[in-house]
Design an enzyme around this catalytic site. Structure first.
Site, PDB file in Angstrom:
ATOM      1  CE  LYS A   1      -4.422  -1.683   0.705  1.00 44.99           C
ATOM      2  NZ  LYS A   1      -5.378  -2.187   1.673  1.00 44.99           N
TER       3      LYS A   1
ATOM      4  NE  ARG B   1      -7.849  -8.248  -0.451  1.00 43.02           N
ATOM      5  CZ  ARG B   1      -7.302  -7.447  -1.373  1.00 43.02           C
ATOM      6  NH1 ARG B   1      -6.290  -6.665  -1.064  1.00 43.02           N
ATOM      7  NH2 ARG B   1      -7.757  -7.453  -2.608  1.00 43.02           N
TER       8      ARG B   1
HETATM    9  N1  HH2 Z   1      -7.441  -3.637  -0.011  1.00 41.22           N
HETATM   10  C1  HH2 Z   1      -7.663  -3.624  -1.353  1.00 41.22           C
HETATM   11  C2  HH2 Z   1      -8.752  -4.319  -1.902  1.00 41.22           C
HETATM   12  N2  HH2 Z   1      -9.570  -5.041  -1.123  1.00 41.22           N
HETATM   13  N3  HH2 Z   1     -10.189  -5.841   1.011  1.00 41.22           N
HETATM   14  C3  HH2 Z   1      -9.979  -5.881   2.332  1.00 41.22           C
HETATM   15  N4  HH2 Z   1     -10.793  -6.608   3.123  1.00 41.22           N
HETATM   16  N5  HH2 Z   1      -8.953  -5.190   2.933  1.00 41.22           N
HETATM   17  C4  HH2 Z   1      -8.091  -4.421   2.193  1.00 41.22           C
HETATM   18  O1  HH2 Z   1      -7.181  -3.791   2.791  1.00 41.22           O
HETATM   19  C5  HH2 Z   1      -8.276  -4.363   0.773  1.00 41.22           C
HETATM   20  C6  HH2 Z   1      -9.356  -5.093   0.211  1.00 41.22           C
HETATM   21  C7  HH2 Z   1      -6.717  -2.887  -2.243  1.00 41.22           C
HETATM   22  O2  HH2 Z   1      -5.691  -3.738  -2.702  1.00 41.22           O
HETATM   23  P1  HH2 Z   1      -5.648  -4.458  -4.137  1.00 41.22           P
HETATM   24  O3  HH2 Z   1      -6.749  -5.452  -4.257  1.00 41.22           O
HETATM   25  O4  HH2 Z   1      -4.307  -5.019  -4.385  1.00 41.22           O
HETATM   26  O5  HH2 Z   1      -5.823  -3.281  -5.152  1.00 41.22           O
HETATM   27  P2  HH2 Z   1      -7.028  -2.849  -6.087  1.00 41.22           P
HETATM   28  O6  HH2 Z   1      -8.176  -2.508  -5.210  1.00 41.22           O
HETATM   29  O7  HH2 Z   1      -6.470  -1.675  -6.835  1.00 41.22           O
HETATM   30  O8  HH2 Z   1      -7.360  -4.014  -6.974  1.00 41.22           O
END
Ligand code: HH2
Length: 296
Positions: A225, A259
């Site tokens: 992040k 995660r």
């Molecule tokens: N962070 C992201 C997406 N989903 N869900 C939970 N429960 N907690 C989190 O911290 C969280 C989440 C963001 O990360 P990522 O999926 O890698 O990125 P993007 O939303 O750009 O696909």
């Protein structure tokens, strides 16, 4: 602090005695760290298989990015990304989660047999709470954020970020339980990086243990992040050491599910952390009906 031991999640009852690694599979062109890497069906399926070989306990599939400014998709667009990958993911012997805010995507995913709904909006889409209440066993992750991803980084005006996150999560969990979802199916997530400044993210992390008073297991997502980038000066593809440090800090402050994008490295870090006597919490036996959680 006594913590809940099991998470009821569809076909599985996940044993939280050992911290769980949730591997991220973003079937998106625009996710903040790996957008476009797993968009074709075969590479997404291979990525699921690789994460399980690497030791993922849970797979979390997302079809829509939540990064600030990401495009909002229709239900059909989001589902078209997830649907071809989910059956293969569901055959891999681990719980499968779908990362979505949309009730209709949740409904289709649950109909296919997914085990967990991971909702960064904490089931605030119309009909989402009732949908989960009608389902007998699916797990759910309720995360804190404010507003929509597009504008959330303008919504960082808190008196006390930890207290407000706690009150929000308490209210959301209470609402979902009141509709009939067993508490054993619920985990909570403070939502690192969502409508929070870097300073607020780290303050919340330092005080994360206060959220345990709500009586639910905690899931956290620090992986790659931007606050980690801001602190270390590292680009998104250079944030693995920072992500591992944050993951271990989150465990020390009571998280039980991580995660992450980098499953193999996280599994190694967890082995060392555990061998070194990493935080032991008293665990209470709680509800949950199905078994099938893997022992590894
Ligand atoms: N962070 C992201 C997406 N989903 N869900 C939970 N429960 N907690 C989190 O911290 C969280 C989440 C963001 O990360 P990522 O999926 O890698 O990125 P993007 O939303 O750009 O696909």
């Amino acid at each position: 602090m006594t913590q809940v031991r099991y998470w009821q999640a569809g076909r599985f009852r996940i044993d939280l005695a050992r911290p769980q690694v949730m591997g991220i599979v973003n079937v998106t062109p625009d996710s903040f760290s790996d957008g476009g890497t797993w968009t074709d069906v075969q590479s997404a399926i291979q990525h699921c298989e690789q994460l399980v070989r690497d030791g993922a306990d849970i797979l979390d599939l997302g079809g829509e990015s939540t990064r600030p400014g990401a495009a909002r998709l229709s239900v059909d667009e989001e589902w078209a990304r997830l649907a071809p990958v989910l059956p293969a993911a569901l055959s891999l012997g681990v719980p499968v989660s779908v990362d979505t805010c949309k009730t209709e995507v949740m409904r289709r995913a649950l109909d296919l047999g997914v085990d967990i709904i991971n909702d960064v909006q904490a089931l605030r889409d119309e009909g989402a709470e009732a949908l989960l209440a009608q389902h007998p066993a699916a797990g759910v992750c309720l995360m804190h954020m404010r507003g929509e991803p597009a504008a959330m980084q303008q919504l960082t005006d808190y008196q006390d970020v930890t207290r407000e996150v706690l009150e929000f999560l308490a209210q959301r969990a209470q609402a979902v339980v009141a509709l009939g979802v067993s508490p054993a199916r619920i985990v909570l997530d403070p939502g690192y990086g969502f409508a929070k400044t870097m300073a607020q993210n780290f303050e919340l992390q330092r005080r994360q243990g206060e959220l345990l008073a709500l009586g639910f297991p905690l899931l956290v997502g620090w992986s790659r992040k931007s606050s980690l980038g801001a602190l270390t000066g590292r680009a998104v593809d250079e944030r693995l050491p920072a992500s591992l440090a944050a993951a271990l800090a989150a465990l020390t402050h009571g998280a039980r599910v991580l995660r992450v994008h980098d499953v193999a490295a996280t599994v190694d870090a967890l082995k060392v952390w555990a061998a070194c006597g990493g935080a032991g919490y008293a665990l209470s036996e709680n509800g949950g009906t199905n078994s099938g959680g893997r022992a590894r």
